[in-house]
Design a protein around this motif. Structure first.
Motif, PDB file in Angstrom:
ATOM      1  N   ARG A  70       0.720  -1.232  -0.001  1.00 57.86           N
ATOM      2  CA  ARG A  70      -0.015   0.295   0.521  1.00 57.86           C
ATOM      3  C   ARG A  70       0.660   0.785   0.298  1.00 57.86           C
ATOM      4  O   ARG A  70       0.518   2.758   0.357  1.00 57.86           O
ATOM      5  CB  ARG A  70      -1.199  -0.109   1.570  1.00 57.86           C
ATOM      6  CG  ARG A  70      -2.123  -0.571   1.341  1.00 57.86           C
ATOM      7  CD  ARG A  70      -3.598  -0.337   2.049  1.00 57.86           C
ATOM      8  NE  ARG A  70      -3.213  -1.595   2.737  1.00 57.86           N
ATOM      9  CZ  ARG A  70      -3.325  -2.546   3.266  1.00 57.86           C
ATOM     10  NH1 ARG A  70      -3.939  -1.604   4.818  1.00 57.86           N
ATOM     11  NH2 ARG A  70      -3.693  -3.871   4.145  1.00 57.86           N
ATOM     12  N   GLU A  71       2.384   1.188  -0.160  1.00 60.80           N
ATOM     13  CA  GLU A  71       2.802   2.475   0.520  1.00 60.80           C
ATOM     14  C   GLU A  71       3.240   3.008  -0.937  1.00 60.80           C
ATOM     15  O   GLU A  71       3.179   1.895  -2.380  1.00 60.80           O
ATOM     16  CB  GLU A  71       4.288   1.962   0.148  1.00 60.80           C
ATOM     17  CG  GLU A  71       5.031   1.656   2.035  1.00 60.80           C
ATOM     18  CD  GLU A  71       5.840   1.109   2.324  1.00 60.80           C
ATOM     19  OE1 GLU A  71       7.128   1.800   2.140  1.00 60.80           O
ATOM     20  OE2 GLU A  71       5.807  -0.111   3.042  1.00 60.80           O
ATOM     21  N   PRO A  72       3.305   3.689  -1.138  1.00 63.77           N
ATOM     22  CA  PRO A  72       3.037   4.848  -2.811  1.00 63.77           C
ATOM     23  C   PRO A  72       4.222   4.446  -3.564  1.00 63.77           C
ATOM     24  O   PRO A  72       4.779   4.171  -3.193  1.00 63.77           O
ATOM     25  CB  PRO A  72       3.462   6.107  -2.487  1.00 63.77           C
ATOM     26  CG  PRO A  72       3.522   6.344  -1.063  1.00 63.77           C
ATOM     27  CD  PRO A  72       3.396   4.827  -0.289  1.00 63.77           C
ATOM     28  N   ARG A  73       3.729   4.606  -5.392  1.00 64.25           N
ATOM     29  CA  ARG A  73       5.163   3.863  -5.522  1.00 64.25           C
ATOM     30  C   ARG A  73       5.504   4.635  -6.199  1.00 64.25           C
ATOM     31  O   ARG A  73       5.449   6.164  -6.383  1.00 64.25           O
ATOM     32  CB  ARG A  73       4.185   3.273  -6.736  1.00 64.25           C
ATOM     33  CG  ARG A  73       4.253   2.051  -6.633  1.00 64.25           C
ATOM     34  CD  ARG A  73       3.226   1.217  -7.915  1.00 64.25           C
ATOM     35  NE  ARG A  73       2.308   1.757  -8.536  1.00 64.25           N
ATOM     36  CZ  ARG A  73       1.902   1.747  -9.492  1.00 64.25           C
ATOM     37  NH1 ARG A  73       2.563   0.447 -10.774  1.00 64.25           N
ATOM     38  NH2 ARG A  73       1.511   1.977 -10.550  1.00 64.25           N
ATOM     39  N   SER A  74       6.983   3.987  -6.362  1.00 61.84           N
ATOM     40  CA  SER A  74       8.032   5.670  -7.404  1.00 61.84           C
ATOM     41  C   SER A  74       8.097   6.075  -8.183  1.00 61.84           C
ATOM     42  O   SER A  74       7.588   5.387  -9.278  1.00 61.84           O
ATOM     43  CB  SER A  74       9.680   5.385  -6.313  1.00 61.84           C
ATOM     44  OG  SER A  74       9.767   3.789  -7.421  1.00 61.84           O
TER      45      SER A  74
END
Ligand code: AKG
Length: 329
Positions: free
Chosen positions: A101-105
């Motif tokens: 769920r972490e934002p994608r770079s």
């Protein structure tokens, strides 16, 4: 699977070394039974020198996505926003945990980069007016591999880099946009593994499935140059480790000045590691024109580069329609 002959004397050990490759005499090469031996399909399991794949993987993440090369993000982001994908992604990748769920770079949103003659995903054509210099290190690598496979005059003119994650796949297609099909298509893979399907001249011919692991090289030439192919699956490397062993090997300490391989700093390699533990990069290199050939005059509207489209043959997992696989299962 059958053994394939290589042209050992066409590449000096020094030129192989300069490209980060073992001497050609040490490579293994295979063809497929039932397919013409030469020119044909050649599979070369990882011929890179220990540590040297790191250079190529780092170039694919840090250098080749830079301008003037073209990438999918250019299609919906402003020019200034895509200038330094590496710089903008470092922090995010460095701090990345295992949560999905972490934002994608931005680097994780990269799907493709084109080099040299930039492939137009809409018209499926190359054109004289959308071309930028082909990276010289990659052209040198391609030249050595092509020569080892018997193609002494190969010129690297276009490149397509595909960036895959565990949920990506590449739909069935033929690479036929190049105007000269007598030259091979070279494919290099780095990072996690995949299944590659090599089909026939017709879309519905049953394919042969094979694994492609980090460092493996595939050459499609002659009869196999225009075969259907696809990548239905990206898989964790078979060793079950974060990175395959060949990418864990440290850089050679004695690289000479004449090598195109550059030292990759530990800091850069940490970012690459974070990316590659869930990703695969494939680089295909093509010669577009025969020696002395030029693009035929085409209607102006077809020649214009359409910067609005992100079309390509990439597919997300849910969209994949495997006609052959569906009917077989
Ligand atoms: O990712 C691969 O192994 C294949 C790439 C490919 O087929 C292409 O770029 O045309």
């Amino acid at each position: 699977v059958v053994s394939s002959e290589l042209s050992i004397s066409s590449v000096s050990d020094q030129d192989a070394y300069r490209a980060g490759l073992q001497p050609v005499s040490q490579w293994k090469a295979y063809g497929l039974d039932g397919y013409p031996a030469w020119p044909g399909f050649i599979f070369i399991p990882n011929p890179f020198l220990p540590g040297c794949q790191r250079h190529w993987a780092k170039q694919c993440l840090k250098v080749y996505p830079q301008k003037p090369n073209v990438c999918n993000l250019d299609m919906h982001m402003g020019a200034e926003e895509t200038i330094d994908l590496w710089g903008q992604s470092q922090e995010c990748l460095r701090n990345k945990g295992s949560s999905k769920r972490e934002p994608r770079s931005l680097l994780e949103k990269l799907r493709w980069v084109t080099l040299g003659y930039h492939y137009n995903w809409n018209t499926k054509k190359y054109s004289a007016d959308h071309c930028t210099p082909f990276p010289s290190d990659l052209a040198f690598l391609a030249k050595q591999v092509a020569a080892a496979c018997g193609f002494q005059n190969f010129q690297a003119e276009a490149g397509i880099l595909n960036y895959y994650h565990f949920d990506s796949s590449l739909g069935i297609h033929v690479d036929e946009s190049e105007l000269d099909h007598s030259q091979p298509l070279l494919s290099f893979s780095f990072g996690q593994s995949s299944i590659f399907l090599l089909g026939g001249l017709k879309r519905d011919e049953a394919p042969t499935a094979m694994f492609m692991h980090s460092g493996d090289i595939m050459v499609m030439s002659g009869f196999s140059r225009l075969l259907y192919h696809a990548v239905p699956r990206v898989l964790p490397n078979p060793e079950g480790t974060t990175l395959p062993f060949c990418l864990e090997q440290a850089f050679p300490s004695d690289l000479s000045d004449c090598s195109v391989i550059e030292h990759c700093s530990e800091e850069d390699w940490q970012i690459c590691t974070k990316y590659l533990q869930t990703s695969r990069i494939n680089v295909t290199i093509r010669q577009v024109l025969a020696a002395g050939q030029s693009f035929l005059d085409e209607p102006k509207e077809e020649r214009q580069w359409d910067a609005t489209s992100e079309n390509c043959y990439h597919q997300e997992e849910d969209e994949v329609k495997w006609h052959r696989l569906n009917t077989d299962s």
